[in-house]
Design a protein around this motif. Sequence first.
Motif, PDB file in Angstrom:
ATOM      1  N   SER A 110       0.861  -1.180   0.000  1.00 29.49           N
ATOM      2  CA  SER A 110       0.000   0.000   0.000  1.00 29.49           C
ATOM      3  C   SER A 110       0.895   1.226   0.000  1.00 29.49           C
ATOM      4  N   ARG A 153      -2.121   9.308  -9.862  1.00 31.96           N
ATOM      5  CA  ARG A 153      -3.451   9.019 -10.398  1.00 31.96           C
ATOM      6  C   ARG A 153      -3.598   9.710 -11.748  1.00 31.96           C
ATOM      7  N   ALA A 161      -1.206   9.122  -5.517  1.00 27.86           N
ATOM      8  CA  ALA A 161      -2.185   8.121  -5.074  1.00 27.86           C
ATOM      9  C   ALA A 161      -1.875   7.672  -3.650  1.00 27.86           C
ATOM     10  N   GLN A 204      -3.153   3.871  -1.178  1.00 29.70           N
ATOM     11  CA  GLN A 204      -3.745   3.040  -2.223  1.00 29.70           C
ATOM     12  C   GLN A 204      -3.115   1.647  -2.216  1.00 29.70           C
ATOM     13  N   THR A 255      -1.807  -1.638  -3.896  1.00 27.20           N
ATOM     14  CA  THR A 255      -1.342  -1.870  -5.266  1.00 27.20           C
ATOM     15  C   THR A 255      -0.463  -3.107  -5.334  1.00 27.20           C
TER      16      THR A 255
END
Length: 81
Positions: A5, A60, A67, A70, A72
């Motif tokens: 993250s 983003r 971002a 987030q 990922t």
Amino acid sequence: MADASTDPNGVATVNWVRHSKSPQVMLVMLARTASDDLDRFLSPMVYELTNNGAQVRFRRNDSNAWAGNQPTKFYWLALWK
């Protein structure tokens, strides 16, 4: 592959065994996920390379903002000479 993250600034870290110098190059690419929405609105970039690891920063595409926070998944490849 890294499953991480991002922090509030959109940065995810990759750690490796300490080398005497940072790699010459590092490539990053988003991994396929169950939700392909991530592929549409996130762009990863190598932000910092050190002999201990790297920072990968995510932007983003829909808002051009970092971002933050987030989840990922991404592939990375670092090359030393």
